[in-house]
Design a protein around this motif. Structure first.
Motif, short mmCIF file in Angstrom:
data_model
loop_
_atom_site.label_atom_id
_atom_site.label_comp_id
_atom_site.label_asym_id
_atom_site.label_seq_id
_atom_site.Cartn_x
_atom_site.Cartn_y
_atom_site.Cartn_z
N TYR A 1 8.30 -10.90 -54.84
CA TYR A 1 8.88 -12.10 -55.46
C TYR A 1 7.84 -13.06 -56.02
N THR A 2 6.68 -12.58 -56.40
CA THR A 2 5.65 -13.51 -56.87
C THR A 2 5.32 -13.36 -58.33
N GLN A 3 5.84 -12.38 -59.02
CA GLN A 3 5.57 -12.23 -60.44
C GLN A 3 6.66 -12.97 -61.20
N LEU A 4 6.31 -14.15 -61.69
CA LEU A 4 7.29 -14.99 -62.38
C LEU A 4 6.88 -15.16 -63.83
N LYS A 5 7.86 -15.16 -64.71
CA LYS A 5 7.60 -15.30 -66.14
C LYS A 5 8.51 -16.38 -66.70
N LEU A 6 7.92 -17.33 -67.40
CA LEU A 6 8.67 -18.44 -68.00
C LEU A 6 8.18 -18.63 -69.41
N ASN A 7 9.09 -18.54 -70.38
CA ASN A 7 8.73 -18.70 -71.80
C ASN A 7 7.57 -17.78 -72.20
N GLY A 8 7.59 -16.54 -71.70
CA GLY A 8 6.59 -15.56 -72.09
C GLY A 8 5.26 -15.66 -71.35
N ARG A 9 5.13 -16.61 -70.45
CA ARG A 9 3.87 -16.82 -69.72
C ARG A 9 4.07 -16.42 -68.25
N HIS A 10 3.12 -15.65 -67.71
CA HIS A 10 3.20 -15.21 -66.31
C HIS A 10 2.58 -16.26 -65.40
#
Length: 79
Positions: A13-22
Motif C-alpha cells: 500500500y505504499t505506491q501512490l500516484k496522483l496526477n501522474g506523479r508517484h
C-alpha cells in the motif's frame, strides 16, 4: 483541478500516484496537506488513516436511505 487517481500496490500500500506523479505515503500526505484544495486535504486525511497500522477504517454511509451511519470496514475489503 487535475485528475486525482490513486494506484496502490496490493502488498504494501505504499505506491501512490496522483496526477501522474508517484509518491510514497509520507510524500503524498505532505503534498495533500500543503494544498489549498479541500479535496486534496481530505485525501491526505484518508491516506493517513489508510496507511495507519489499524486493519479497519471507520466510514460514514451516504444516508441516501435514511440517517448516515458510521460503519467499520476491513481495509482488505476495500481493495
Amino acid at each position: 483541478m487535475g485528475f486525482i487517481g490513486i494506484v496502490m500496490n496490493f502488498k504494501d500500500y505504499t505506491q501512490l500516484k496522483l496526477n501522474g506523479r508517484h509518491f510514497n505515503g509520507d510524500e503524498i500526505i505532505a503534498y495533500c496537506n500543503a494544498s489549498k484544495s479541500n479535496n486534496l486535504k481530505m485525501l491526505g486525511d484518508f491516506i493517513t488513516e489508510w496507511l495507519s497500522p489499524e486493519t479497519t477504517m471507520k466510514l460514514q454511509t451516504s444516508g441516501s436511505t435514511g440517517t448516515p451511519k458510521i460503519i467499520t470496514v476491513e481495509k482488505n475489503q476495500m481493495l
